[in-house]
Design an enzyme around this catalytic site. Structure first.
Site, short mmCIF file in Angstrom:
data_model
loop_
_atom_site.label_atom_id
_atom_site.label_comp_id
_atom_site.label_asym_id
_atom_site.label_seq_id
_atom_site.Cartn_x
_atom_site.Cartn_y
_atom_site.Cartn_z
N GLU A 1 -4.25 -5.47 -5.45
CA GLU A 1 -4.88 -6.70 -5.64
C GLU A 1 -4.80 -7.67 -6.25
OE1 GLU A 1 -4.26 -7.93 -2.58
OE2 GLU A 1 -4.62 -6.83 -1.10
N THR B 1 1.38 -1.44 0.32
CA THR B 1 -0.21 -0.32 0.56
C THR B 1 0.72 1.67 -0.38
OG1 THR B 1 -1.58 -1.60 1.22
CG2 THR B 1 -2.55 0.98 1.07
#
Length: 682
Positions: free
Chosen positions: A213, A35
């Protein structure tokens, strides 16, 4: 400004975050700062003057979108406009608001939720199981199959019926200007597919695409992304092929594995430095995942110390397993560890029963994350209602719950009529059905329902006789009579529900063996006390399925149920490579300490069974081979191998051939096809 954004990143993260043009695959290992890298890249692009309005970042959850937004914007000063950062479904919704007219539909459409969808499907067909129909239609849409194509490909009668329902359902949605969740991605794709000019315009608008993802994308999401990138190649995807665990939900690992072949001149950057776990934990996670063939290949590199060795617990049964874990957790809490730093993971939700029971007895606070307590699960509540009705004919509440489970065509109106009659006559519904003549009952509920209810009550009374005669034969007789377990065949979550039913049946059998003088009523009273856990939620230990644990981390992790059939799940269309990825996800949740546990016996398909320990224990190097590992499974394109005559070569292709693999190997310019059992990996 841009240097400041990159300053806290490691070398690989820096290269990824400062990559500007062309396709980029960031292969981000567990705990590697994924992230942080993608948000830094977003901030970096804006800091060098790229128009924020030309950047589109897609995620899978609103929570992930919010977190990335906050983190990226904290790094950016004076951004004139904000880039679009949202889920796939939100993007689809925004797109349709502007372009629904392309399908000759109005822009004031209404989105229906899962319950609305099921209600519509039920109104179209009452016979088929609604959950199964909803799941199949979702699969059709995500594979871009029209009702006509679904009909053409349906082999079995049931699937032909589902395709018919799909057609009627689609017509209903169009007539009422409704869209379901799958349409939010399917309809934008269809619009872009049929309107090249608009497709080019959207692609030009979003010059820089980022996807989080990526290993969880399905076929439809991939197709939509291809359309949005049609005029450029500036797509950056972040993901981990080793954490692709949603195949059952339609995600395809091929999207990430094939990314470099689909998008030209792809740069692949691996984030391998793990900031979460000790070296020992990472070493065993690496050993396990290396047994998978469908992977791009990377190794987690530790940044912490070596850490304690992983504990492996061997127990006779689930009660001993639970006792050991409760003892360990009590010691940890007594030594000052916070319960919120401790988690227990399992592959099959049914395994929570013995844990919940043990924790209640040991007075350890726990919470089931993303799940439901065992006795609160619908199928278990249904069984308890059946058994309560058997032991107490005056229990109207329980009878109303199960009179149409499995489906017998008894609807709410019929139940309401019986309920009103029960109040009027001051008599239980069971006794009304039993005592009334067929004509009297028909006058209340109609002829067909009267017949069904008479058969139901007669079956319950027969079961009562069996129960009084033999408690051990009773459960088999119950299943033979009502096919309760079989009613979950083919359902999307049927495996989990049947595992819960098996666990419950096994538990009842065990209870009667341990307490031969007690009966079903005693058992029901005991579980009523057991399941009424003290609800004072202080800090608590977390229990959850491995799927629910993805993205989380805990200092102390216990993984239970490491037996063949429970973890990995085998047969029933399971995928051993996806099971292994689940093992990798589970192990890499642990920061400091990890305990793995297996038992010799637990309830399996409703009976106590002797189980083999999981192959994952030996594959991860934790115990000496408990099962033979096929070393050949490790061969993949790019591996160096040694042959005793041809010498050293590199594998160019690997194809399964029986128990072996047929390898195409380049031996210094000469290509030969050789079976894997004749070579050794270097």
């Amino acid at each position: 400004m841009s240097e400041h954004i990159l300053s806290s990143l490691n070398e690989s993260q820096k290269v990824a975050a400062s990559h500007i043009d062309g396709s980029l695959l960031i292969l981000a290992g567990a705990g590697s700062g994924k992230t942080k890298t993608i948000t830094s890249r977003l901030a970096y692009l804006i800091s060098i003057g790229i128009d924020p309005a030309s950047i589109l970042t897609l995620t899978f959850t609103n929570k992930a979108a919010r977190e990335m937004q906050q983190r990226a914007f904290a790094m950016i000063e004076n951004a004139s406009t904000q880039p679009l950062l949202c889920t796939f479904h939100k993007f689809g919704l925004l797109f349709l608001k502007f372009h629904m007219k392309e399908l000759n539909r109005k822009g004031n459409f209404i989105i229906i939720d899962t319950d609305d969808k099921k209600r519509i499907l039920k109104s179209i067909d009452k016979e088929l199981t609604t959950a199964l129909v909803a799941s199949e239609i979702s699969k059709y849409k995500n594979s871009v199959l029209s009702p006509a194509e679904a009909k053409a490909s349906a082999q079995l009668k049931m699937y032909q019926q589902i395709a018919d329902v799909y057609e009627k359902y689609e017509n209903y949605l169009k007539e009422n200007n409704l869209v379901d969740f799958d349409d939010l991605i399917l309809l934008p794709y269809k619009i872009l597919e049929q309107n090249k000019e608009l497709c080019d315009e959207i692609s030009q608008k979003y010059q820089y695409i980022m996807v989080d993802e990526y290993q969880d994308t399905n076929e439809l999401q991939y197709k939509l992304l291809k359309k949005i990138c049609s005029t450029h190649n500036n797509i950056c995807v972040v993901g981990d092929d080793d954490q692709s665990i949603y195949g059952w939900r339609g995600a395809t690992i091929k999207n990430i594995l094939n990314f470099p072949n689909i998008f030209e001149n792809t740069t692949v950057i691996k984030l391998e430095h793990n900031y979460r776990s000790t070296d020992t934990i990472l070493n065993h996670a690496n050993q396990l995942i290396e047994h998978n063939r469908d992977r791009m290949g990377k190794k987690l590199i530790g940044t912490k110390d070596k850490g304690n060795s992983i504990k492996v617990y061997e127990s006779q049964d689930e009660n001993e397993e639970t006792r050991k874990i409760c003892d360990d957790i009590k010691k940890l809490i007594d030594s000052g560890v916070s319960p919120k730093d401790i988690a227990i993971l399992f592959r099959v939700n049914a395994l929570s029963r013995s844990l919940e029971e043990g924790f209640n007895k040991a007075k350890i606070n726990y919470q089931l994350v993303g799940g439901m307590k065992f006795y609160e699960r619908a199928e278990i509540k249904d069984l308890i209602a059946y058994f309560r009705t058997l032991t107490n004919r005056n229990d109207n509440f329980s009878l109303k719950r199960i009179v149409n489970k499995p489906k017998r065509g008894i609807g709410k109106t019929t139940i309401d009529k019986l309920d009103a009659q029960s109040v009027e006559m001051d008599k239980s519904i069971f006794n009304i059905i039993e005592d009334a003549t067929p004509e009297e009952l028909s006058a209340i509920v109609g002829k067909k329902n009267a017949r069904t209810l008479k058969v139901f009550v007669a079956s319950m009374m027969d079961l009562e006789d069996v129960m009084n005669e033999s408690k051990m034969k009773f459960l088999d007789a119950f299943e033979d009579t009502f096919d309760f377990r079989a009613s979950f065949d083919n359902l999307p979550d049927g495996f989990e529900r049947q595992a819960n039913i098996d666990e419950f049946y096994g538990y009842i059998r065990d209870y009667f063996i341990q307490n031969p003088h007690l009966n079903l009523e005693d058992f029901l009273n005991e579980i009523a006390l057991e399941s009424d856990q003290d609800t004072l939620m202080h800090e608590s230990v977390s229990m959850m399925s491995i799927h629910a644990s993805k993205g989380l981390e805990y200092k102390h992790i216990f993984i239970i149920g490491l037996e063949e059939g429970f973890f990995p799940i085998i047969g029933d269309g399971s995928d051993i490579e996806e099971e292994r990825r689940l093992g990798y996800v589970a192990i890499t949740r642990a920061m400091d300490e990890l305990t793995l546990s297996f038992v010799h016996s637990r309830f399996y398909k409703g009976k106590r069974a002797v189980l083999l320990k999981s192959r994952f224990l030996s594959e991860s190097g934790l115990i000496k081979g408990c099962l033979t590992i096929e070393k050949q499974s490790g061969f993949k394109k790019g591996d160096l191998v040694q042959h005793k005559i041809f010498g050293m070569g590199r594998v160019q292709k690997s194809v399964k051939a029986g128990k072996d693999y047929k390898l195409s190997i380049n031996f210094g310019g000469t290509k030969r096809d050789i079976l894997s059992s004749f070579v050794e990996k270097i």
